[in-house]
Design a protein around this motif. Sequence first.
Motif, mmCIF file in Angstrom:
data_model
loop_
_atom_site.group_PDB
_atom_site.id
_atom_site.type_symbol
_atom_site.label_atom_id
_atom_site.label_comp_id
_atom_site.label_asym_id
_atom_site.label_seq_id
_atom_site.Cartn_x
_atom_site.Cartn_y
_atom_site.Cartn_z
ATOM 1 N N ASP A 1 0.835 -1.224 0.000
ATOM 2 C CA ASP A 1 0.000 0.000 0.000
ATOM 3 C C ASP A 1 0.856 1.254 0.000
ATOM 4 O O ASP A 1 0.569 2.212 -0.731
ATOM 5 C CB ASP A 1 -0.930 0.004 1.221
ATOM 6 C CG ASP A 1 -2.072 -0.990 1.074
ATOM 7 O OD1 ASP A 1 -2.359 -1.373 -0.077
ATOM 8 O OD2 ASP A 1 -2.666 -1.373 2.104
ATOM 9 N N THR A 2 1.903 1.265 0.836
ATOM 10 C CA THR A 2 2.789 2.437 0.903
ATOM 11 C C THR A 2 3.504 2.661 -0.430
ATOM 12 O O THR A 2 3.653 3.795 -0.883
ATOM 13 C CB THR A 2 3.842 2.284 2.019
ATOM 14 O OG1 THR A 2 4.505 1.028 1.868
ATOM 15 C CG2 THR A 2 3.220 2.391 3.397
ATOM 16 N N LYS B 1 1.467 12.295 -9.487
ATOM 17 C CA LYS B 1 0.849 13.602 -9.251
ATOM 18 C C LYS B 1 1.900 14.713 -9.341
ATOM 19 O O LYS B 1 1.642 15.790 -9.903
ATOM 20 C CB LYS B 1 0.195 13.598 -7.865
ATOM 21 C CG LYS B 1 -0.763 14.765 -7.628
ATOM 22 C CD LYS B 1 -1.343 14.706 -6.229
ATOM 23 C CE LYS B 1 -2.199 15.935 -5.954
ATOM 24 N NZ LYS B 1 -2.685 15.947 -4.554
ATOM 25 N N LYS C 1 2.353 1.762 -3.326
ATOM 26 C CA LYS C 1 1.341 2.241 -4.274
ATOM 27 C C LYS C 1 1.066 3.739 -4.081
ATOM 28 O O LYS C 1 0.953 4.501 -5.041
ATOM 29 C CB LYS C 1 0.049 1.442 -4.076
ATOM 30 C CG LYS C 1 -0.902 1.507 -5.265
ATOM 31 C CD LYS C 1 -2.091 0.589 -5.059
ATOM 32 C CE LYS C 1 -3.035 0.656 -6.248
ATOM 33 N NZ LYS C 1 -4.230 -0.194 -6.043
ATOM 34 N N LYS C 2 1.005 4.158 -2.788
ATOM 35 C CA LYS C 2 0.782 5.583 -2.478
ATOM 36 C C LYS C 2 1.938 6.449 -2.978
ATOM 37 O O LYS C 2 1.737 7.550 -3.500
ATOM 38 C CB LYS C 2 0.606 5.767 -0.967
ATOM 39 C CG LYS C 2 -0.788 5.424 -0.473
ATOM 40 C CD LYS C 2 -0.883 5.536 1.038
ATOM 41 C CE LYS C 2 -2.263 5.092 1.535
ATOM 42 N NZ LYS C 2 -2.314 5.074 3.009
ATOM 43 N N GLU C 3 3.166 5.956 -2.781
ATOM 44 C CA GLU C 3 4.357 6.674 -3.255
ATOM 45 C C GLU C 3 4.321 6.852 -4.766
ATOM 46 O O GLU C 3 4.654 7.914 -5.299
ATOM 47 C CB GLU C 3 5.626 5.923 -2.852
ATOM 48 C CG GLU C 3 6.038 6.157 -1.407
ATOM 49 C CD GLU C 3 7.201 5.283 -0.983
ATOM 50 O OE1 GLU C 3 7.869 4.695 -1.848
ATOM 51 O OE2 GLU C 3 7.437 5.177 0.244
ATOM 52 N N GLN C 4 3.903 5.788 -5.458
ATOM 53 C CA GLN C 4 3.811 5.829 -6.924
ATOM 54 C C GLN C 4 2.767 6.848 -7.376
ATOM 55 O O GLN C 4 2.998 7.607 -8.323
ATOM 56 C CB GLN C 4 3.465 4.428 -7.455
ATOM 57 C CG GLN C 4 3.657 4.247 -8.959
ATOM 58 C CD GLN C 4 5.083 4.396 -9.407
ATOM 59 O OE1 GLN C 4 6.007 4.013 -8.702
ATOM 60 N NE2 GLN C 4 5.291 4.977 -10.582
ATOM 61 N N GLU C 5 1.626 6.866 -6.672
ATOM 62 C CA GLU C 5 0.553 7.824 -6.997
ATOM 63 C C GLU C 5 1.019 9.261 -6.762
ATOM 64 O O GLU C 5 0.753 10.163 -7.568
ATOM 65 C CB GLU C 5 -0.687 7.533 -6.145
ATOM 66 C CG GLU C 5 -1.487 6.332 -6.635
ATOM 67 C CD GLU C 5 -2.583 5.920 -5.668
ATOM 68 O OE1 GLU C 5 -2.782 6.621 -4.649
ATOM 69 O OE2 GLU C 5 -3.239 4.893 -5.919
ATOM 70 N N ALA C 6 1.740 9.465 -5.639
ATOM 71 C CA ALA C 6 2.263 10.797 -5.310
ATOM 72 C C ALA C 6 3.275 11.253 -6.361
ATOM 73 O O ALA C 6 3.303 12.433 -6.753
ATOM 74 C CB ALA C 6 2.921 10.776 -3.936
#
Length: 555
Positions: free
Chosen positions: A282-283, A293, A285-290
Amino acid sequence: AAVTRRLCILKGIYPHEPKHKKKVNKGSTAARTFYLLKDIKFLLHEPIVNKFREYKVFVRKLRKAYGKSEWSTVDRLKNNKPTYKLDHIVKERYPTFVDALRDLDDALSMCFLFSTFPRTGKCHVQTIQLCRRLAMEFLNYIIASRSLRKVFLSIKGIYYQAEVLGQPVTWITPYTFAHDHPTDVDYRVMATFTEFYTTLLGFVNFRLYHSLNLLYPPKIDGQADIELKPTEGKEYAMDSESYLEKLSALSASLARVVAPTHEDEVEMDEFPVEGETAEQMDTRKKEQEALEKHKKLFEGLRFFLNREVPREPLAFIIRCFGGQVSWDKSLCIGATYDVSNPSITHQIVDRPRVEQQVVGRYYLQPQWVFDSVNAKLCLPVADYFPGVLLPPHLSPFVTEQEGDYVPPEKLKLLAMQRGENPDEESKEEDEEEEDDNDKEEEEEEEEEDESEKEEEMKLKKMEEQKTQSNKALPVKVTAGKLRLEDRQRLEQEQQSEEKRLAIMMMKKREKYLYKKIMFGKKRKVREANKLAAKRKAHDTAVKEEKKKSKKARRA
């Protein structure tokens, strides 16, 4: 000696500092450069040595021909000038492409430095032109791949950090000021390094462009080329230079080997890596999304750069994050739209005030672009309006550890990244401070009245004590109170005693290391406290000034 030094630079052999310098130098303390014997033996088998010898013979023959005024011999020798390539040395020093990327920092910094040199006798014009071309090619790759991560404006120049195929690459570009060549710098040594670095950067650029399906040498995209108005190019540069000028404008996209087809974005299936937990996944995936962005930070925004701002770094940064940028067409080739264009959202200016302002357009100082990139979000524009005192430019390369001093601006930035609104809190604090100040003023007035009453009361008490001193005081016995032991304090005392005994039982060497570590920690704390005290003093001084100005206004 010059040939040996040059060979050592090209082959990546560095000087070695011996432990006993005087012993190695046979009793002398004179400054000398030492190399390991095995490294010098390694140079003997280098085929480029023969090329250097041939070049030495060529120079000797040429000098002789000039001295005898044999011009036919001079022409013949120049036509048969010996040449050499450094390709095999690049392959030898960097067996894999990742190795070359890891060692790219110095190469980029040197090429960007040489590209800004004036065309004087200190350096060959061809070298300056080559460095300029390679530097511009690399910048265009960074724009196309959107791999820029950090920017910092320092006294030395502008630091950039990009993530190229998973490897962080940091380089520095000097500001475009006219500079005199310093006399204490050996340009021949720098030129030798640059000779190797240009070869390396040529290989790296070729490979990077092909990894993105881009043509190399780069060509400007056909549609973008029409937008650049080729007829305008003749006013700026000769036909031989217009290509590089258009490329260095950084406003046009590059042509691809195969034209890209627009397809709907398909969500990729993600499988957990071996040994990775669901939380880690999850972390990640969040890093990739950030990151995605961050890459689209300026997407949909259209910028216009005024004449007084540095065009190249701003155009490069804005294009790296998906924004569109233009400037006055008389300033440089490659302007895509005019200042009167109604679709412009941000105009970057660096003057105290703008006379004619367009409604619906932000007029900002250049620092907003750099700070927004480092903050990974578009910062509030109010702090960056023309003529406004700018907030401090924080370095993105500094990561504060536990116990370090963190400036309030950094804390505010971290709060904004978490999605909080620190401005409202600061406004509330200011209002509270103002109320406190008003209360303090009222209290001061009350205290003055009270102080007079207290003095009267003291005098009365003193008189009463004098009258009572004549009477005998009655003896009283009061009951004792049970004192409870503080368990937490006792545990702390026990732990500190155990620690003291453990330190006593240490070996001499271990104790020395422990003391060094503790000294370092204490020094760190002292420095943090010192900075915090400095900041507090500065803030109080600012508040005092504000108070005085308010009182003056009221008066």
